[in-house]
Design a protein around this motif. Structure first.
Motif, PDB file in Angstrom:
ATOM      1  N   ALA A  35      -1.812   8.108   1.339  1.00  0.00           N
ATOM      2  CA  ALA A  35      -1.830   8.615   0.289  1.00  0.00           C
ATOM      3  C   ALA A  35      -1.553   8.260  -1.196  1.00  0.00           C
ATOM      4  CB  ALA A  35      -1.905   9.837   0.287  1.00  0.00           C
ATOM      5  N   TRP A  36      -2.129   8.310  -1.798  1.00  0.00           N
ATOM      6  CA  TRP A  36      -1.303   8.189  -3.836  1.00  0.00           C
ATOM      7  C   TRP A  36      -1.681   9.277  -4.549  1.00  0.00           C
ATOM      8  CZ3 TRP A  36       0.891   3.796  -5.266  1.00  0.00           C
ATOM      9  CH2 TRP A  36       0.128   2.765  -4.081  1.00  0.00           C
ATOM     10  N   TYR A  37      -0.504   9.851  -4.886  1.00  0.00           N
ATOM     11  CA  TYR A  37      -0.453  10.913  -5.783  1.00  0.00           C
ATOM     12  C   TYR A  37       0.365  10.377  -7.766  1.00  0.00           C
ATOM     13  CZ  TYR A  37      -0.492  14.297  -1.463  1.00  0.00           C
ATOM     14  OH  TYR A  37      -0.548  14.815  -0.539  1.00  0.00           O
ATOM     15  N   ARG A  45       3.056  16.881  -9.070  1.00  0.00           N
ATOM     16  CA  ARG A  45       2.555  15.775  -8.474  1.00  0.00           C
ATOM     17  C   ARG A  45       1.512  16.558  -7.889  1.00  0.00           C
ATOM     18  NH1 ARG A  45       6.853  12.338  -5.178  1.00  0.00           N
ATOM     19  NH2 ARG A  45       8.354  12.624  -7.559  1.00  0.00           N
ATOM     20  N   GLU A  46       0.285  15.656  -7.715  1.00  0.00           N
ATOM     21  CA  GLU A  46      -1.048  15.746  -7.482  1.00  0.00           C
ATOM     22  C   GLU A  46      -1.540  14.906  -7.051  1.00  0.00           C
ATOM     23  OE1 GLU A  46      -3.667  16.355 -10.606  1.00  0.00           O
ATOM     24  OE2 GLU A  46      -3.840  14.146 -11.798  1.00  0.00           O
ATOM     25  N   SER A  47      -2.288  15.114  -5.514  1.00  0.00           N
ATOM     26  CA  SER A  47      -3.359  14.476  -4.841  1.00  0.00           C
ATOM     27  C   SER A  47      -4.131  13.778  -5.908  1.00  0.00           C
ATOM     28  CB  SER A  47      -3.707  14.875  -3.917  1.00  0.00           C
ATOM     29  OG  SER A  47      -4.150  13.976  -3.345  1.00  0.00           O
ATOM     30  N   VAL A  50      -6.222   9.634  -0.478  1.00  0.00           N
ATOM     31  CA  VAL A  50      -6.353   9.635   0.669  1.00  0.00           C
ATOM     32  C   VAL A  50      -7.199   9.268   1.586  1.00  0.00           C
ATOM     33  CG1 VAL A  50      -5.853  11.356   2.816  1.00  0.00           C
ATOM     34  CG2 VAL A  50      -5.319  12.049   0.342  1.00  0.00           C
ATOM     35  N   ASN A  96       2.382   7.687  -0.578  1.00  0.00           N
ATOM     36  CA  ASN A  96       2.719   8.773   0.409  1.00  0.00           C
ATOM     37  C   ASN A  96       2.533   8.120   1.427  1.00  0.00           C
ATOM     38  OD1 ASN A  96       1.281  11.268   2.143  1.00  0.00           O
ATOM     39  ND2 ASN A  96       3.442  11.924   1.166  1.00  0.00           N
ATOM     40  N   TRP A 106       7.727   8.965   1.439  1.00  0.00           N
ATOM     41  CA  TRP A 106       7.246   8.835  -0.980  1.00  0.00           C
ATOM     42  C   TRP A 106       7.677   7.438  -0.744  1.00  0.00           C
ATOM     43  CZ3 TRP A 106       3.927  11.787  -3.167  1.00  0.00           C
ATOM     44  CH2 TRP A 106       4.062  13.197  -2.376  1.00  0.00           C
TER      45      TRP A 106
END
Length: 116
Positions: A35-37, A45-47, A50, A96, A106
């Motif tokens: 995933a990328w946040y 921190r936000e998603s 995914v 992530n 991370w």
């Protein structure tokens, strides 16, 4: 354990594009989702996006239609193609991954700045 190294951040004008990459090493056999946040100073921190091992994806509403997440399972890499970038996309972007046992890892983050 898994080590994650991001690359591809930088400065881009509004409307431009960037492609982020994240390379995983270590116990990559146990990786499930990648995933990328992103995080702006002072905010949680936000998603962003995914992707699971089968390639199924999920995106934050704010990036749908503009960002695309993809992965190369053979090379243990995940990518984030970001198009039509906006000022509000400015943030530090983190890679992530989660393993079969539930552990999460991370990367160190890569900065994306959208500015004219």
């Amino acid at each position: 354990q898994v080590q994650l190294v991001e690359s591809g951040g930088g400065l881009v004008q509004p409307g431009g594009s960037l492609r982020l990459s994240c390379a995983a090493s270590g116990s990559t056999f146990d990786i499930t989702t990648m995933a990328w946040y992103r995080q702006v100073p002072g905010n949680q921190r936000e998603s962003v996006a995914v992707i699971d091992r089968r390639g199924r994806t999920n995106y934050a509403d704010s990036v749908k239609g503009r960002f695309t997440i993809s992965r190369d399972n053979a090379k243990n890499r995940v990518f984030l193609q970001m198009n039509s970038l906006k000022f509000e996309d400015t943030a530090v972007y983190y890679c992530n991954t989660q393993l079969v046992g539930g552990d999460a890892y991370w990367g160190q983050g890569t900065r994306v700045t959208v500015s004219s």
